[in-house]
Design a protein around this motif. Structure first.
Motif, short mmCIF file in Angstrom:
data_model
loop_
_atom_site.label_atom_id
_atom_site.label_comp_id
_atom_site.label_asym_id
_atom_site.label_seq_id
_atom_site.Cartn_x
_atom_site.Cartn_y
_atom_site.Cartn_z
N TYR A 191 -2.06 53.00 50.49
CA TYR A 191 -3.36 53.57 50.86
C TYR A 191 -3.22 54.42 52.13
CZ TYR A 191 -5.22 50.07 47.62
OH TYR A 191 -5.48 49.30 46.52
N GLU A 192 -2.47 53.91 53.12
CA GLU A 192 -2.31 54.61 54.40
C GLU A 192 -1.67 55.99 54.20
OE1 GLU A 192 0.19 54.17 58.57
OE2 GLU A 192 -0.05 52.40 57.31
N TYR A 193 -0.73 56.09 53.29
CA TYR A 193 -0.03 57.35 53.06
C TYR A 193 -0.64 58.17 51.93
CZ TYR A 193 3.49 56.14 56.44
OH TYR A 193 4.12 55.85 57.62
N ALA A 194 -1.83 57.82 51.51
CA ALA A 194 -2.56 58.57 50.49
C ALA A 194 -1.67 58.88 49.28
CB ALA A 194 -3.15 59.86 51.07
N THR A 195 -1.01 57.85 48.80
CA THR A 195 -0.09 58.00 47.68
C THR A 195 -0.84 58.27 46.38
OG1 THR A 195 1.43 56.50 48.79
CG2 THR A 195 1.79 56.85 46.44
N PHE A 196 -2.03 57.70 46.27
CA PHE A 196 -2.85 57.88 45.08
C PHE A 196 -4.16 58.55 45.44
CE2 PHE A 196 -0.32 54.09 44.00
CZ PHE A 196 0.24 54.51 42.82
N ARG A 197 -4.73 59.24 44.46
CA ARG A 197 -6.07 59.79 44.63
C ARG A 197 -6.88 59.35 43.42
NH1 ARG A 197 -9.22 63.97 43.05
NH2 ARG A 197 -7.61 65.12 41.92
N ALA A 198 -7.94 58.60 43.70
CA ALA A 198 -8.81 58.14 42.61
C ALA A 198 -9.67 59.30 42.13
CB ALA A 198 -9.69 56.99 43.09
N LEU A 199 -9.78 59.41 40.82
CA LEU A 199 -10.68 60.43 40.27
C LEU A 199 -12.11 60.07 40.63
CD1 LEU A 199 -9.42 61.20 36.65
CD2 LEU A 199 -9.15 62.56 38.70
N ASP A 200 -12.86 61.07 41.03
CA ASP A 200 -14.28 60.85 41.31
C ASP A 200 -15.02 60.63 40.00
OD1 ASP A 200 -13.98 61.20 44.07
OD2 ASP A 200 -14.16 63.39 43.89
N GLU A 228 -5.31 68.39 31.43
CA GLU A 228 -4.42 68.06 30.31
C GLU A 228 -2.95 68.01 30.72
OE1 GLU A 228 -4.91 70.41 26.82
OE2 GLU A 228 -7.09 70.17 26.83
N GLU A 229 -2.60 68.63 31.84
CA GLU A 229 -1.20 68.64 32.27
C GLU A 229 -0.74 67.28 32.81
OE1 GLU A 229 -0.70 71.54 35.42
OE2 GLU A 229 -2.58 70.93 36.30
N TYR A 230 -1.66 66.38 33.10
CA TYR A 230 -1.32 65.06 33.63
C TYR A 230 -0.88 64.12 32.51
CZ TYR A 230 -2.71 65.92 38.41
OH TYR A 230 -2.76 66.38 39.69
N ILE A 231 0.13 63.30 32.83
CA ILE A 231 0.67 62.32 31.89
C ILE A 231 0.42 60.93 32.46
CG2 ILE A 231 2.78 61.44 30.83
CD1 ILE A 231 3.95 64.26 31.19
N ARG A 232 -0.09 60.04 31.63
CA ARG A 232 -0.27 58.65 32.05
C ARG A 232 1.08 57.95 31.94
NH1 ARG A 232 -4.46 53.98 29.86
NH2 ARG A 232 -3.59 52.34 31.17
N ILE A 233 1.44 57.26 33.03
CA ILE A 233 2.69 56.51 33.03
C ILE A 233 2.41 55.06 33.42
CG2 ILE A 233 4.14 58.52 33.50
CD1 ILE A 233 4.29 57.57 36.43
N PRO A 234 3.28 54.15 32.99
CA PRO A 234 3.12 52.76 33.39
C PRO A 234 3.65 52.56 34.81
CG PRO A 234 5.06 52.99 32.02
CD PRO A 234 4.40 54.34 32.08
N TYR A 235 3.37 51.41 35.37
CA TYR A 235 3.94 51.02 36.66
C TYR A 235 4.10 49.51 36.65
CZ TYR A 235 -0.53 49.11 38.15
OH TYR A 235 -1.67 48.35 38.24
N HIS A 236 4.92 49.03 37.55
CA HIS A 236 5.06 47.59 37.74
C HIS A 236 5.51 47.34 39.18
CE1 HIS A 236 9.14 48.88 36.59
NE2 HIS A 236 9.56 47.89 37.34
N PHE A 237 5.47 46.10 39.58
CA PHE A 237 5.94 45.73 40.91
C PHE A 237 7.25 44.98 40.78
CE2 PHE A 237 1.53 46.53 41.82
CZ PHE A 237 1.56 47.10 43.09
N ALA A 274 -5.17 51.80 37.27
CA ALA A 274 -4.96 50.74 38.25
C ALA A 274 -5.32 49.37 37.70
CB ALA A 274 -5.77 51.02 39.51
N GLY A 275 -4.47 48.42 38.00
CA GLY A 275 -4.69 47.03 37.61
C GLY A 275 -5.48 46.28 38.67
N PRO A 276 -5.70 44.98 38.47
CA PRO A 276 -6.52 44.18 39.37
C PRO A 276 -5.97 44.09 40.80
CG PRO A 276 -5.45 42.79 37.73
CD PRO A 276 -5.20 44.20 37.33
N GLU A 277 -4.66 44.25 40.95
CA GLU A 277 -4.07 44.17 42.30
C GLU A 277 -4.54 45.29 43.21
OE1 GLU A 277 -1.32 46.42 39.63
OE2 GLU A 277 -2.26 44.46 39.47
N PHE A 278 -5.13 46.33 42.64
CA PHE A 278 -5.62 47.46 43.43
C PHE A 278 -7.03 47.22 43.99
CE2 PHE A 278 -2.06 49.55 41.46
CZ PHE A 278 -1.66 50.47 42.41
N GLY A 279 -7.57 46.02 43.81
CA GLY A 279 -8.85 45.66 44.40
C GLY A 279 -9.97 46.59 43.98
N GLU A 280 -10.59 47.28 44.94
CA GLU A 280 -11.73 48.15 44.65
C GLU A 280 -11.37 49.31 43.71
OE1 GLU A 280 -12.76 51.15 47.97
OE2 GLU A 280 -11.74 49.50 49.04
#
Length: 187
Positions: free
Chosen positions: A28-37, A44-53, A128-134
């Motif tokens: 969050y501090e480094y603004a790694t993600f931007r939530a869509l408003d 259409e150029e964006y691709i959904r990718i998975p993530y894990h920890f 975002a999964g539940p670990e992302f809180g809000e």
């Protein structure tokens, strides 16, 4: 993630949860993600990718959590966009010997959250999964470099080179990933 937090519960501590929280706070501090408003359309150029920890215990007992993006699901990029130099072990050995022979100081560093310093040009997003809180269940565009994206190492390398030059360091002619600071003795 579930397994790491289960270990916390079993041992009666929160070490893995704290590692996860620390990683998310850095993201969050480094603004790694931007939530869509709300109502904002995704290009259409964006691709959904998975993530894990990935969870790790460091040599000193610290717990670390790393968010790893599924960059393997993205289109290939050019070699220039992926390449990140790394100083060779031989160069390090020679540098230590030369420093000792010339009574020079040596500095080394481990850069925490290294990839978060870079920005990505890849057009990817996650749900975002539940670990992302809000931000849970929101679409998050990945703006910053994260582990797993093909170009993250190269983007961090660009950032590091820029910062080292700002601090007055120059690369060694024999190995461009060995940086030196010229002597600043008064003349």
């Amino acid at each position: 993630k579930r397994e790491a937090l289960g270990i916390d519960k079993e041992l009666g501590n929160v070490l893995w949860q704290e590692a996860l929280d620390k990683k998310l706070n850095s993201i969050y501090e480094y603004a790694t993600f931007r939530a869509l408003d709300k109502g904002e359309a995704l290009s259409e150029e964006y691709i959904r990718i998975p993530y894990h920890f990935v969870f790790d215990i460091k040599f000193d007992g610290r717990r670390k959590a790393h968010l790893v993006a599924g960059g393997h699901r993205t289109p290939d990029v050019s070699q220039e966009e992926v390449y990140s130099g790394v100083v060779s072990v031989d160069t390090i050995c020679v540098a230590f010997v030369l420093a000792e022979l010339n009574n020079l100081g040596v500095m080394a560093a481990d850069i925490s959250i290294a990839f978060l310093h870079g920005r990505t040009r890849e057009k990817v997003y996650i749900k975002a999964g539940p670990e992302f809180g809000e931000y849970a269940d929101k679409t998050l565009l990945i703006d910053g470099s994260v582990y797993g994206l093909k170009s993250s190492a190269a983007h961090f390398h660009e950032h590091l080179v820029f910062r080292l030059r700002q601090l007055g360091f120059v690369p060694c002619c024999a190995d461009y990933d060995l940086w030196m600071q010229p002597d600043k003795k008064p003349t």
